[in-house]
Design an enzyme around this catalytic site. Sequence first.
Site, mmCIF file in Angstrom:
data_model
loop_
_atom_site.group_PDB
_atom_site.id
_atom_site.type_symbol
_atom_site.label_atom_id
_atom_site.label_comp_id
_atom_site.label_asym_id
_atom_site.label_seq_id
_atom_site.Cartn_x
_atom_site.Cartn_y
_atom_site.Cartn_z
ATOM 1 N N LYS A 1 -0.695 19.472 -4.650
ATOM 2 C CA LYS A 1 -1.445 20.355 -4.831
ATOM 3 C C LYS A 1 -3.178 19.060 -4.256
ATOM 4 O O LYS A 1 -4.527 19.247 -3.561
ATOM 5 C CB LYS A 1 -2.470 20.905 -5.662
ATOM 6 C CG LYS A 1 -2.052 22.578 -5.875
ATOM 7 C CD LYS A 1 -2.183 23.420 -7.037
ATOM 8 C CE LYS A 1 -1.880 25.009 -6.940
ATOM 9 N NZ LYS A 1 -1.318 25.490 -8.423
ATOM 10 N N ARG A 2 -2.971 18.168 -4.627
ATOM 11 C CA ARG A 2 -4.172 17.012 -4.596
ATOM 12 C C ARG A 2 -3.918 16.875 -2.813
ATOM 13 O O ARG A 2 -4.731 16.345 -2.455
ATOM 14 C CB ARG A 2 -3.498 15.891 -5.731
ATOM 15 C CG ARG A 2 -4.910 15.562 -6.537
ATOM 16 C CD ARG A 2 -4.400 14.777 -7.331
ATOM 17 N NE ARG A 2 -3.273 14.770 -8.120
ATOM 18 C CZ ARG A 2 -2.235 14.535 -8.751
ATOM 19 N NH1 ARG A 2 -2.423 12.704 -7.912
ATOM 20 N NH2 ARG A 2 -1.642 14.383 -9.622
#
Length: 537
Positions: free
Chosen positions: A287-288
Amino acid sequence: MALPMRRIVKTKGFLMIRRKQLSCCEFQTSCKYFCRDMVRVRFAPSPTGYLHLGSLRTALFNYCLAKSKGGVSILRIEDTDQSRKIEGATEEIIKVLDWAGLTPDEGPVIGGPYGPYIQSERKQIYQDAVETLLQKGAAYLCFCTEKRLSLLRKEAYRRKEIPKYDNKCRNLTPDEIEEKKAQGIPWVVRLKVDNWNQSWNDVVYGHIAINHEEGDPVLLKADGYPTYHFANVVDDHHMKISHVLRGEEWQSSTPKHLVLYQAFGWDPPLFAHLPLILNANGTKLSKRQGDITVEYFKKKGYLPEVLLNYLTLTGGGFGTSSTTLQCYSLDQLIQKFDMKNVTAHSGRLDPQNLDILSRKYLLEKFETKEGQAELVQYTIQLVRDHYKTRLSSEENQELIFNEDHIRTLLKWALPERITRPEELLNEDFIFLWEVPDKSDISAFLEKTGVDNCAFLKLALDVVNTVELFEVDIIHSAITKKAKTAKISLKMLMPILRYVLSSTLEGPKVSEVMFALGKRQTVYRLQQALEVADSSAL
Ligand code: GLU
């Protein structure tokens, strides 16, 4: 003959996974699914948030294996870890699978012969299974406190060892157990494991051997809930799962599952772990690096077929490739799917390919009558919903939402300008939907220093009389007329651009006109002429 498979030795802390070359015969054994009577696969997400791309890929592979073999696909919700459960996540998963066309044959909504399909509703089944193991003497009650376990861990760290339970409660006598129970000491159930040395023929990775020694694992927690691994195995058995297709990250849990199958005396299913999905730069999809939830892509307007085809570009199995980038229907994907072609190496996902696929898909759809009608309606609804409160007069709306106009607009925008209708809502295209404000036009025209009325009349004349309303034809008609009238194009074009689109940047004026359509262009030029007329008075 040895099959050409890479030899992988992977060291993950204390964990060793060795992949050796499989002989042809071994490979066939590992591919037993070809002759299994019934393929029954499950997609088993935990409701801990939005479904991400990796999970959708797992769901797709499971679905395609089931459908290509005339089997059954199951959705099972693994929610035994109540602390990680997110309200509404189960409903969201179900919705996303339906959206993607991967609706299961058995699952929480549709039901089925082996339900319930939500683990928190199957507690009795796990308790019965635990009872079976206790009766067999394969499991035992453990009364060790959290404090003791924590001391054991600390002690192991001090000795620079991997912490593991010392199996102390294995040796409790029946009297000691009764006594502790009577004292109300909380207990868990643990499995006796003497041999952690496990191996299996992974359908994707070939022969894998792992010796991951640990203490006796917990099966049932003090709150009466089963542990993830226990519920997973019990359910796969009871639901008659023939193949477990899941992400590679679960490979290290497989030995724990195998010891459970052995303890029960059950045949394990075949395991097929799917390789990791990586970002375009080779880093782990996380998700980063930007949103990776299916919801995100759905909101951006990527259609399900497009997203599924994008996912087939990693992991193999479908024979699709990022050099040809073709979009197949789900039925075609099912036909193309072949477990034998799933690769063991991680694959990269390049977002550019998603856009290319999306444009290709939409252009193909636009070629068909129904597809075109569908896209036109979709776009109309999209713009209506988005500009709900900001759209000007009814008259203007009637012009904007004219089906012929939207069709022309899509024809103009799809080949090069947009990759999905949602992009028509971007800043660059605001001019399509918002009529320039009269007071802005007035302020602009005041500063041009030319005969605005004459300029605008010239443009109106061209637009009204041009034989074909097409970019090049509009452009040359304006050029010709301006030359005859001795009007400088350099002066004329910015004025037209501004009164049509409230900006001095963007596509060339004839394109702006084309994108607006004839009626809308006339409407805006006339509005500007009225403004110019009234300020000329
Ligand atoms: N519940 C696991 C997950 O959310 C699935 C593990 C499995 O498929 O065995 O990824």
